[in-house]
Design a protein around this motif. Sequence first.
Motif, PDB file in Angstrom:
ATOM      1  N   ASP A 215      41.781  23.020  26.834  1.00 43.38           N
ATOM      2  CA  ASP A 215      42.490  24.302  26.776  1.00 43.38           C
ATOM      3  C   ASP A 215      42.746  24.869  28.167  1.00 43.38           C
ATOM      4  OD1 ASP A 215      39.886  24.861  27.387  1.00 43.38           O
ATOM      5  OD2 ASP A 215      39.606  26.402  25.857  1.00 43.38           O
ATOM      6  N   LEU A 217      44.606  25.542  31.745  1.00 44.03           N
ATOM      7  CA  LEU A 217      45.856  25.525  32.515  1.00 44.03           C
ATOM      8  C   LEU A 217      45.576  25.803  33.993  1.00 44.03           C
ATOM      9  CD1 LEU A 217      48.355  27.542  30.223  1.00 44.03           C
ATOM     10  CD2 LEU A 217      48.159  25.059  30.446  1.00 44.03           C
ATOM     11  N   SER A 236      46.482  20.574  26.257  1.00 46.90           N
ATOM     12  CA  SER A 236      46.561  21.988  26.663  1.00 46.90           C
ATOM     13  C   SER A 236      47.796  22.722  26.157  1.00 46.90           C
ATOM     14  CB  SER A 236      46.562  22.105  28.193  1.00 46.90           C
ATOM     15  OG  SER A 236      45.309  21.755  28.721  1.00 46.90           O
ATOM     16  N   LYS A 242      52.286  28.601  25.533  1.00 45.82           N
ATOM     17  CA  LYS A 242      51.432  27.851  26.465  1.00 45.82           C
ATOM     18  C   LYS A 242      52.300  27.031  27.419  1.00 45.82           C
ATOM     19  CE  LYS A 242      47.054  28.725  25.927  1.00 45.82           C
ATOM     20  NZ  LYS A 242      46.207  28.205  24.856  1.00 45.82           N
ATOM     21  N   LYS A 245      53.653  29.376  30.060  1.00 47.51           N
ATOM     22  CA  LYS A 245      52.612  29.737  31.020  1.00 47.51           C
ATOM     23  C   LYS A 245      52.289  28.567  31.947  1.00 47.51           C
ATOM     24  CE  LYS A 245      50.532  33.252  28.118  1.00 47.51           C
ATOM     25  NZ  LYS A 245      49.471  33.557  27.150  1.00 47.51           N
TER      26      LYS A 245
END
Length: 363
Positions: A215, A217, A236, A242, A245
């Motif tokens: 998970d 980043l 991820s 996501k 991001k």
Amino acid sequence: MKPRLSCFEVVLPFKVPFTTSFGTQSERHALLFRLEADGVVAYSECVTDVGPHYSYEDNYTAMHIIREYLAKFVEDLPVPKVFLERSEAVKGHNMAKAALEMLLWDYHSKLSGKPIHEYMGGSKGYADVGISIGMDKVEKVVARVGEAIQRGYRRVKVKIERGREHEILGAIREVYPEIPLTADANCDYRIKDIEILKSLDRYNLVYLEQPLDHDDLVDHAKLRKQISTPICLDESITSPDKARKAFEIGAADVVNIKPGRVGGFTNSLEIARIARDQGGHVWVGGMLETGIGRAFNVALASHSLVDYPGDTSPNDKYFEQDIVKNPFKMIDGRIKPNTGPGIGVDVDLDYLIKVSIKMTRIV
Ligand code: OSB
Ligand code: MG
């Protein structure tokens, strides 16, 4: 007419066990869904496995979430987007959601009479194909890389783990210095291992897939600044947000899109758009699916936003006998999506029943 929704829990042995940094799988233990309404029969596959080792979901949690919370959202046969909006009531559990979202993609494309890659729009009509090779004795890995090149695969991905990276990649590069090669660590490293990861630059990989936590980043962004090998994220990237991001903070160059991981086709297409808008690259991964899940992956991989070869090998890489009577064939490193309505697979019902360990009527 009220639809009928059922689940076949199947076990199909692999030709060769598949080993990643998180474990070895010797069989595909899959939940296959079947929706019957108004004379249309749709199928889908949940990409969960027996244990929560690739992600937190497993077959048991997926079945629970589908039966208790998601099944009611398909009863009026909504289009996938409406199902997805309804399913926001459930946090996470993307694999469970994807199983029903994709079931509705198959259903609605069958209703329209079109193959799913045409119903989706933007298809090139073929998918470029790469292979994912599990870990094994290094001689076996090198031999499998050689066979893959012989067969015409357009890139080779090998699994690595902490402590075996140089053994595996060094041996391959010694024999095949030029092939398009990538490595997938399935989250086995942490940022403290940065010196090891930087030392992989010497192998000239097209990208390094998911080196850090499932998970994460932020540490991927930190790593990406200090390594010249491009970073590809798999685990991820669980949603379009996501993906946004990840590119915003510079955590990725490439995304491995697996429709099962991101809640289905709608989100997959959105992630592909976000990644390509940011100058990133996109390919479609796999979860060792049977012929049903594979047909979705191949259709998605034919989309023009997908610019890198994916992990969508033909069915016979995995199984002696698959549950579909029309397996994919790879010609010149390419596979064409099926041309029949929906996912276009001809399900071998007798064999499906034979390999089922449980059949459940959900609705
Ligand atoms: O990380 O891409 C991965 C298989 C199971 C779980 C995770 C992964 C994989 C693969 C195989 O790499 C892809 C395939 O051939 O389906
Ligand atoms: Mg991966």
